[in-house]
Design a protein around this motif. Structure first.
Motif, short mmCIF file in Angstrom:
data_model
loop_
_atom_site.label_atom_id
_atom_site.label_comp_id
_atom_site.label_asym_id
_atom_site.label_seq_id
_atom_site.Cartn_x
_atom_site.Cartn_y
_atom_site.Cartn_z
N HIS C 122 0.83 -1.23 0.00
CA HIS C 122 0.00 0.00 0.00
C HIS C 122 0.84 1.25 0.00
CE1 HIS C 122 -3.40 -2.49 0.54
NE2 HIS C 122 -3.04 -2.89 1.74
N SER C 125 -0.55 4.86 -0.95
CA SER C 125 -2.01 4.89 -1.00
C SER C 125 -2.53 6.00 -0.10
CB SER C 125 -2.56 3.54 -0.54
OG SER C 125 -2.36 3.42 0.84
N GLU C 127 -4.63 5.80 2.24
CA GLU C 127 -4.68 5.42 3.65
C GLU C 127 -3.33 5.61 4.31
OE1 GLU C 127 -5.88 3.66 1.18
OE2 GLU C 127 -7.62 2.46 1.74
N ASN D 117 -7.68 3.28 -7.52
CA ASN D 117 -7.93 3.46 -6.09
C ASN D 117 -8.04 4.91 -5.68
OD1 ASN D 117 -5.33 4.23 -6.38
ND2 ASN D 117 -4.47 2.79 -4.88
N SER D 175 -17.48 4.53 3.39
CA SER D 175 -16.93 3.39 2.65
C SER D 175 -15.48 3.14 2.99
CB SER D 175 -17.06 3.63 1.15
OG SER D 175 -16.23 4.71 0.78
N SER D 177 -12.97 4.20 1.35
CA SER D 177 -12.16 3.99 0.16
C SER D 177 -12.51 5.04 -0.88
CB SER D 177 -12.43 2.60 -0.43
OG SER D 177 -11.82 2.51 -1.69
N ARG D 179 -12.06 4.20 -4.00
CA ARG D 179 -12.34 3.37 -5.17
C ARG D 179 -13.85 3.23 -5.34
NH1 ARG D 179 -8.93 -0.71 -7.48
NH2 ARG D 179 -7.50 -0.59 -5.72
N GLN D 182 -15.62 -0.08 -4.68
CA GLN D 182 -15.78 -0.41 -3.26
C GLN D 182 -16.94 0.36 -2.65
OE1 GLN D 182 -11.64 -0.71 -2.53
NE2 GLN D 182 -12.02 -1.22 -0.38
#
Lengths: 653, 99, 164, 344
Positions: C122, C125, C127, D117, D175, D177, D179, D182
């Motif tokens: 990840h 990413s 997150e 993503n 969610s 996310s 994406r 998703q």
């Protein structure tokens, strides 16, 4: 009932709260609101004091279980720790708490402060009614003063006491300079503050001396520790004399007496409350409170007695020659404080406190009466222009007469008993010379007080226009006057000596606190006959003073006209206050200003010269360097780039 | 796509920005050149981040972008104020602040 | 494929930058700068930083450059003729710039680079960046928000017309 | 990337573009028909049965018209602007998942061009790039109406992007996310559609989307009565049509996003088992479901346009900054509380 003592802190807090409300929201609650808040808070404090004192006189043994309270049954002393203040250096270091102490001595004083204070607050409502600006400010300061005074009296440690001590000084300054738009008022305030500061320095040094020796700033360990031999006893002389310096400043004794007459610039009720009844007696309170330390150093006691007696006589002579109504009372106050110190100095602590109380009553009534007169005459203070006011202001006359009789020491008014107790203390302690000085002062006192009364109320008006419209003050002013007048009459009852079958209640009440007072000296006179004789003698002398005043100002006897001329230059000096202010001006201020002048020269030549040299150098360098500054941003950016490249080159491996 | 190539590109872009600041007189173009320099730095940061496998570089780039936004906002506001005063955005006309 | 994309992106980035600072017309300059920014965004995607890449387009191309465009249009600088720089400034700048480039390049590429590390899962990413941003870099992050507020107030104050 | 993957992507792009552009063509017709219906008139009815061939005729006309370039226009930018706008509009379509997955002879096809993503960020990026097309069109025309229209449009889009972005964050918080697939999966059942948990967010998104697409009641940029036609005053022929295509593509994107983010995307409103279908049939059913939802929102777009009057510009800005932005923050707090307490 007795648990009330846990709320001891409410007594000073009530006036503080009043000050905050009146001071911060006076604009919104209006004049009426301010008056109610100010008087109400002091009244509340008075009621609490009465309850507290009643509780103190009850059975203290049951109090032990309560938290935060420490009881000393032997000295009838209740100490309440309100909050921690200073805690330095761990458990063995310096710890100071906001703690309050109620014992018979402070009990007496809080009653006087709140009682007389309340009456004067009430009086002020009437007196200040015509004041346009500063009404709320006045009452806020007055309330603040009351709170600070209570803190001073209730403080259980020297720092707390000192906070009150400085607080009352501050309020005194603020109120003397109340009419701050007048330069002389502001100057008087500053003078009071500065002279007080000189004494306060002594107070601080004394407190630190005691702390160094005892390791504690709380009163209790110091007072208990000084009785035993130890380091504390060795510094007792230095400590007590330094503390006494503070007392001299606050109570306007020689040589720091110069501020009190000037302090009359404040509103008259302020003079009554601060500069007669309460604050100036703080010095006496301090010496009595620290009595054990003074007793441990007999020389210090002798100094106190000597200065007290000297001041009593000295101020009395000046009072005889003044024509300003408030100035006379101011010097009278200094003189009476001198008596109190004389009493303390000869070991008659209870008598000094007794005189403190009665003085609070009769001097307050005299000041308030004077205020009433001044109020009636629209601010006129010169007695030379008054006269014949008796019929127009009957209540004021009666009250001031009561106060005057008390001050002059005429039986059976309050002042007679207390002054006599002091004089008897001197005589029985073997201080015959001091006793003679005191007696002489008593005669002068009687003379000037009746001179004052006669000049104001008797004879024909010397200034018809001024007196014509005079009228009695409103009830809110004359009410407190009457109460205080009655107190001047009967106030002596608390301390009637045993010799005339009195109870000497005050003496017995104070006994637990004053256990350390020295026993009467062996060489003194002790017989009951002598005591009666001394009383009669002082009465005769007071009567003589009265007769002189009567002849000079009412009967206008021929020789009375000539007397002042015969006494030249003494009377001229007295009128000019013995040139003390001028002496200070020349002997202290002059050299000081000279020194300042020298330093100023140094500052202008050397220091400024150095600074100027710096800027001249920078200016010269900048004159050339400024050609680098083209004013074009991109040139600067280029310099930046070259610099960055250089740095890169230097740091590259 | 080695680190060296990325840094070379970053250096080149930075130099272009520097030259833009040095050679242009239009205040707005100078601000643009400054943005190029910031981006060159960002590129280096992200390249290092990738090379060292640490997200710190990306976060620094994020901060740089935010600061660049603030810089552009204030910078352009200053240019606008200057234009109101001088009717020009030529930085060479702003040379009053010398001796 | 990625190398090809990288080379094309590098070329456009460089051309965009050069054109941005040299073009006489500021609007065209801004467009070239946008080109440069978008090519850099492509680079960021290639360097596993898709979040930064998206930010680059949204923030830089979408907001900052539009602001530039706005100002240029507001001032209508199309016809502003630019006088030539001083010759000394020009020569020194070019020389300085060249030297600076060489030095910087030498500094950037001269040392032995540490070996490329394995990318954690990840990496880049949203997150992972968000977690770092709200833990390790929380204080700088909040400070940046204050900076933005200050810049906004400053910009509003600076551009207010008339009464101050 | 394998060759198959590239091929798959290319095919998906082709299909989506074909569908989208056809939809654009027929949306123009739908708009005219619906407006006719709303205003109680007939609408286009001459070309083909019920006017069905009208878009074709329009297209041909656009291509045949003369290209006019104003003489003082900045020519390269003038030419590039509509293309830039259309490209960014079409690019945004790439991230929309229009179905789950289709099995073609054992080969699984994900029904989205690019399910990246950072999907939502990509949408925002494209919509911010779209601003350039409008600004540049306005500026390069060298016409004050066009210029004003361009400035208005871009200021409007930038302003409403804030409300749009903030209302999206609520969805993202639920969610977890960016994406889109998703986000769709998270709304598996009818009751978990985001619109139920954050109706305020949906409302803000919808209003902002109206503004983003410069549609009535927010079409200040092309307010015919005051700006002639705004940024495309000077444009003609195929370039003019590109602006229109971009606008309709943006509408499609916005509708599809509304369906995807708040109404469960391609998810059926009832469990698939209830329908008794599976496999490719199910996938086709889901695509149909998605198209119906999107179509509904497209209808709302048109419906609103012919119902509501235009805002004034200061009202527009007031709404964007002082109403929608605080409301979006409120929605954010609400969603934050909900997520923290585990309500949704």
């Amino acid at each position: 009932m007795i648990t009330v003592l846990r709320f001891l802190w409410l007594i000073p807090l009530a006036p503080f709260a009043g000050a905050a409300i009146a001071g911060f929201s006076g604009r919104w609650i209006g004049r009426r609101g301010v008056g109610i808040i100010a008087c109400g808070s002091v009244a509340l404090s008075f009621v609490l004091s009465v309850v507290g004192v009643a509780a103190l006189s009850g059975d203290l043994a049951s109090l032990d279980a309560l938290p935060g309270l420490a009881i000393n049954l032997e000295a009838r002393r209740v100490t309440l720790e309100v909050a921690e203040w200073i805690s330095v250096g761990g458990p063995d270091g310096l710890v100071v708490s906001w703690s309050l102490m109620l014992d018979p001595l402070s009990a007496v004083l809080i009653l006087v402060i709140t009682g007389v204070g309340f009456l004067i607050h009430l009086y002020s409502v009437g007196y200040m009614a015509e004041e346009d600006r500063g009404y709320a400010r006045y009452f806020a300061f007055l309330n603040l003063f009351t709170g600070m005074m209570l803190l001073l009296v209730l403080g259980a440690s020297l720092p707390v006491l000192f906070v009150g001590w400085e607080g009352v000084g501050l309020c005194s300054y603020l109120l003397i300079g109340f009419y701050y738009t007048e330069t002389w008022c502001a100057d008087a305030g500053r003078k009071a503050f500065i002279v007080n500061r000189i004494g306060d320095a002594g107070f601080l040094l004394g407190a630190l001396t005691l702390w160094l020796a005892s390791g504690s700033l709380d009163l209790e360990p110091i007072l208990d520790g000084v009785a035993a031999s130890g380091p504390l006893r060795e510094v007792a002389l230095a400590g007590s004399l330094l503390l006494f310096t503070g007392a001299v400043g606050k109570s306007a004794q020689i040589p720091l007496s110069v501020w009190l007459p000037d302090a009359m610039a404040g509103p008259t009720p302020v003079s009554a409350l601060i500069h007669a009844a309460t604050m100036v007696t703080a010095g006496v309170y301090l010496v009595v409170r620290m009595g054990a330390v003074f007793v441990a150093a007999p020389l210090a006691l002798a100094v106190v007695a000597g200065i007290g007696a000297a001041t009593a006589l000295y101020a009395a002579t000046i009072a005889c020659a003044q024509t300003d109504i408030k100035k006379v009372l101011a010097y009278s106050t200094i003189s009476q404080l001198g008596y109190m110190f004389l009493g303390v100095g000869v070991g008659a602590f209870a008598a000094a406190i007794f005189h403190l109380i009665t003085h609070a009553f009769f001097k307050a009534v005299l000041f308030l009466g004077a205020g009433s007169v001044i109020h009636a005459l629209h601010g006129e203070q010169d007695m030379g222009r008054m006269g014949g006011l008796r019929d127009r202001m009957l209540i004021t006359w009666v009250c001031m007469l009561a106060g005057g009789l008390a001050l002059a020491g005429i039986v059976p008014f309050a002042g007679f008993w207390s002054k006599d107790a002091i004089l008897w203390g001197a005589l029985s302690g073997g201080h015959t010379f001091l006793w003679i000085l005191g007696l002489a002062g008593a005669g002068l006192t009687a003379f000037y007080v009746f001179r004052l009364l006669f000049m104001i109320f008797h004879g024909k008006p010397r200034d018809e226009d001024l007196v014509r419209n005079a009228h009695e003050s409103p009830y809110i002013m004359s009410g407190p006057l009457l109460v205080l007048g009655v107190l001047s009459l009967i106030g002596g009852i608390v301390g009637l000596p045993a010799i005339i079958y009195g109870g000497d209640w005050l003496g017995r009440w104070l006994d637990p606190v004053l256990a350390h007072a020295p026993a009467a000296a062996h060489e003194g006179v002790h017989s009951a006959g002598a005591e009666i004789g001394a009383m009669v003698l002082s009465l005769v002398i007071a009567g003589a003073g009265f007769m002189v005043a009567l002849m000079a100002y009412v009967l206008r006897h021929v020789w009375a006209e000539r007397l002042p001329r015969k006494l030249e230059p003494l009377s001229g000096w007295a009128r000019a206050k013995y040139y003390v202010d001028e002496f200070y001006q020349r002997a202290i201020l002059g050299p000081y200003l000279q020194l300042c002048h020298i330093f100023r020269q140094f500052d202008e030549r050397a220091v400024d010269g150095l600074v100027n040299a710096v800027w001249r150098t920078a200016d010269g360098v900048g004159h050339f360097a400024r050609y680098l500054q083209t004013g074009f941003v991109r040139n600067y950016a280029l310099f930046l780039l070259i610099g960055a490249a250089l740095i890169l080159y230097l740091v590259l491996p | 796509m080695s680190l060296v190539w990325m840094l070379t590109l970053s250096t080149a872009l930075f130099t272009v920005g520097v030259l833009g600041v040095l050679l242009r007189r239009n205040a707005i173009v100078i601000l643009m050149a400054v943005e190029i320099m910031l981006n060159a730095a960002n590129l280096a940061l992200i390249a290092f981040s990738r090379h060292l496998g640490s997200a710190d570089g990306q976060i620094l780039a994020f901060f740089v972008m935010t600061v660049a936004a603030a810089e552009a906002a204030v910078g352009l506001a200053i240019v606008l104020a200057i234009f109101r005063l001088r009717k020009s955005v030529n930085v060479d006309s702003l040379n009053r602040m010398k001796w | 494929m990625e190398t090809l994309v990288g080379i094309v992106a590098a070329a456009t980035a460089l051309i965009g930058a050069i054109a941005a600072v040299t073009h006489r017309n500021a609007v065209v300059g801004v467009l070239f700068l946008v080109l440069n920014l978008v090519s850099l965004a492509v680079f960021y995607v290639l360097l596993s930083a898709p979040f930064i890449a998206a930010l680059q387009v949204i923030l830089y191309a979408g907001a900052i450059m539009v602001l530039f465009l706005f100002i240029i249009m507001l001032l209508d600088l199309r016809r502003e003729e630019e006088r030539e720089s001083g010759l000394l400034q020009k020569v020194l700048s070019v020389i300085g710039g060249g030297v600076f480039f060489l030095l910087l390049w030498g500094a950037a590429t001269g040392g032995a680079a540490p070996a490329a590390a394995e990318l954690p899962e990840h990496f880049g990413s949203v997150e992972s960046i968000a977690v770092a941003l709200f833990t390790t870099y929380l204080i700088p992050f909040e400070t940046i928000s204050v900076l933005l507020l200050v810049a906004m107030v400053g910009a509003v104050l600076l551009t207010r017309k008339g009464g101050r | 990337m394998t060759f198959a993957a590239v091929l798959e992507t290319l095919i998906k792009i082709g299909v989506v573009f074909f569908v989208a552009l056809t939809a654009v063509a027929y949306l123009t017709l739908a708009e005219r028909k619906i407006s006719g219906w709303i205003q109680d008139r007939i609408g286009p009815n001459r070309v083909g049965p019920w006017g069905l061939l009208q878009p074709l005729a329009d297209g041909i006309k656009f291509m045949m018209k003369e290209e006019v370039v104003p003489s003082y226009a900045h020519r390269p930018i003038y030419m590039a602007a509509p293309a830039l706008l259309l490209i960014s509009a079409l690019s945004a379509l790439a991230i929309i998942p229009f179905g789950d997955r289709l099995s073609l002879g054992g080969y699984e096809v994900r029904l989205a061009i690019a399910d990246v993503n950072i999907g939502i960020l990509f949408f925002l990026a494209m919509s911010s790039v779209g601003v350039y097309g409008i600004v540049l069109a306005g500026w390069s025309s060298n016409n004050k109406y066009a210029m004003l229209g361009g400035l208005r449009a871009s200021a409007q889009m930038i302003s409403y992007e804030l409300g749009l972005g903030l209302s999206l964050i609520g969805v993202l918080m639920v969610s977890g996310s960016l994406r889109l697939s998703q986000i769709v999966e998270q709304q598996g059942s009818f009751s978990s559609w985001n619109v139920w948990s954050q109706p305020l967010g949906f409302l803000i998104f919808m209003v902002s989307a109206f503004a983003e697409t410069n549609r009535l009641p927010f079409d200040l940029a092309e307010a015919e009565t005051e700006l002639v036609a705004g940024y495309h005053t000077e444009y003609s022929a195929i370039k003019f049509s590109m602006f229109y295509m971009a606008e309709y593509v943006n509408m499609i994107t916005a509708s599809a996003l509304m369906a995807t983010l708040f109404f469960g995307g391609w998810q059926l409103p009832f469990p698939a088992e209830a329908a008794g279908v599976e496999g490719n049939h199910l996938a086709l059913l889901q695509i149909l479901c998605f198209l119906i939802k999107t179509g509904f929102f497209l209808f709302v777009f048109i419906w609103v346009r012919w119902t509501l009057p235009r805002f004034r510009y200061d009202q527009l800005m007031h709404l964007g900054w002082k109403v929608l932005l605080p409301l979006a923050l409120l929605n954010l707090i609400w969603v934050g509380i909900g997520v923290a307490w585990g309500w949704f």
